[in-house]
Motif scaffolding. Sequence first.
Motif, short mmCIF file in Angstrom:
data_model
loop_
_atom_site.label_atom_id
_atom_site.label_comp_id
_atom_site.label_asym_id
_atom_site.label_seq_id
_atom_site.Cartn_x
_atom_site.Cartn_y
_atom_site.Cartn_z
N PHE A 69 0.74 -1.21 0.02
CA PHE A 69 0.03 -0.12 0.01
C PHE A 69 0.85 1.26 -0.06
O PHE A 69 1.99 1.34 0.23
CB PHE A 69 -0.82 0.15 1.34
N SER A 70 0.27 2.30 -0.24
CA SER A 70 0.71 3.57 -0.10
C SER A 70 -0.33 4.45 0.58
O SER A 70 -1.48 4.16 0.70
CB SER A 70 0.91 4.37 -1.56
N GLN A 71 0.24 5.48 1.51
CA GLN A 71 -0.65 6.40 2.29
C GLN A 71 -0.07 7.70 2.41
O GLN A 71 1.19 7.88 2.53
CB GLN A 71 -0.51 5.78 3.52
N TYR A 72 -1.02 8.75 1.95
CA TYR A 72 -0.63 10.25 1.95
C TYR A 72 -1.57 10.75 2.64
O TYR A 72 -2.79 10.35 3.09
CB TYR A 72 -1.09 10.72 0.43
N VAL A 73 -1.15 11.85 3.17
CA VAL A 73 -1.89 13.17 3.94
C VAL A 73 -1.77 14.22 2.83
O VAL A 73 -0.59 14.48 2.60
CB VAL A 73 -1.16 13.55 5.35
N VAL A 74 -3.07 14.53 2.75
CA VAL A 74 -3.44 15.48 1.31
C VAL A 74 -3.80 17.02 2.07
O VAL A 74 -4.89 16.77 2.81
CB VAL A 74 -4.30 14.94 0.36
N GLU A 75 -3.39 17.97 1.53
CA GLU A 75 -3.82 19.41 1.96
C GLU A 75 -4.27 19.96 0.51
O GLU A 75 -3.45 20.29 -0.28
CB GLU A 75 -2.67 19.91 2.65
N VAL A 76 -5.55 20.27 0.64
CA VAL A 76 -6.19 21.10 -0.66
C VAL A 76 -6.74 22.35 -0.25
O VAL A 76 -7.51 22.57 0.72
CB VAL A 76 -7.30 20.14 -0.91
N SER A 77 -6.01 23.17 -0.82
CA SER A 77 -6.22 24.72 -0.49
C SER A 77 -7.71 25.02 -1.05
O SER A 77 -8.18 24.56 -2.19
CB SER A 77 -5.06 25.80 -0.79
N PRO A 78 -8.33 26.46 -0.72
CA PRO A 78 -9.40 26.81 -1.49
C PRO A 78 -9.39 26.78 -3.03
O PRO A 78 -8.36 27.53 -3.38
CB PRO A 78 -9.86 27.83 -0.67
N GLY A 79 -10.06 26.22 -3.51
CA GLY A 79 -10.18 26.29 -5.05
C GLY A 79 -9.29 25.08 -5.67
O GLY A 79 -9.21 24.94 -7.15
N GLY A 80 -8.69 24.61 -4.79
CA GLY A 80 -7.95 23.38 -5.61
C GLY A 80 -8.65 22.02 -5.76
O GLY A 80 -9.75 21.85 -4.96
#
Length: 273
Positions: A69-80
């Motif tokens: 497996f892979s595991q990410y923590v993802v941060e999405v800014s407004p509009g992204g």
Amino acid sequence: MTDQSAYHVPAGGLPPQTALTTDRATFTEAYAVIPARTLSDITASYLPAWTQTRLWVLARPLSGFAETFSQYVVEVSPGGGSDAPETDPGAEAVLFVVGGTLVLTIDGAEHEIAPGGYAYLPPGAAWTLHNRGTATGAFHWIRKRYQWVDGLDVPEAFVTREQDVTPIDMPGTDGVWSTTRFVDTADLRHDMHVNIVTFEPGGAIPFPETHVMEHGLYVLEGKAVYLLNRDWIEVEAGDFMWLRAFCPQACYAGGPGRFRYLLYKDVNRHVGL
């Protein structure tokens, strides 16, 4: 009902020059510990087809270590977000939201998911994800190459919330150790489980679990002392533990609050020979 504010959300940034270099970051032949402060600006990654988005890669398949497996923590800014988030048609995924509000579209149907939101995405699913709000969104993205089996259908996509799933107490623990299971353990269509494990203060895994499943454990809340192979290590909210198969593990949650983590494991398939 779970308090949504309890989920740890990475803040990025960079430790000051006055900070001590010494830390709990560890990589051994049996396990790794990635402390919360490791998720800084200089360790962030970016992906094609995603806008206004960055992520931290916590785990990826490594030969001779954890390979499923892979595991990410993802941060999405407004509009992204992204209209083409997944490039591997054989990959299944679980998304678990810990911050902000995101809009997930699956086969044309929109779902607004806030902290505690959980989505399972089968291989080949047509999905998009966008942040249409004013606050930064954050989610865990766990990916695995799906293992097809003759006679078993591929699971369908679904979206739910932790708040709507009743935790199951582990036998004989009087409720101090419970697991929130988003998939029926008898449903053999699924070849991975992503659950939330909760310990009240004083709760423990009272023996060193030693088993074939690989693990990714991201601490959502609280702190505890965790046994990894031969080492007892203090962990806290935002830390990630990455375990290869057969790594002995146990824990003791001393308090003062509860200790909770998001848990990945591979299940329900023959061992490849």
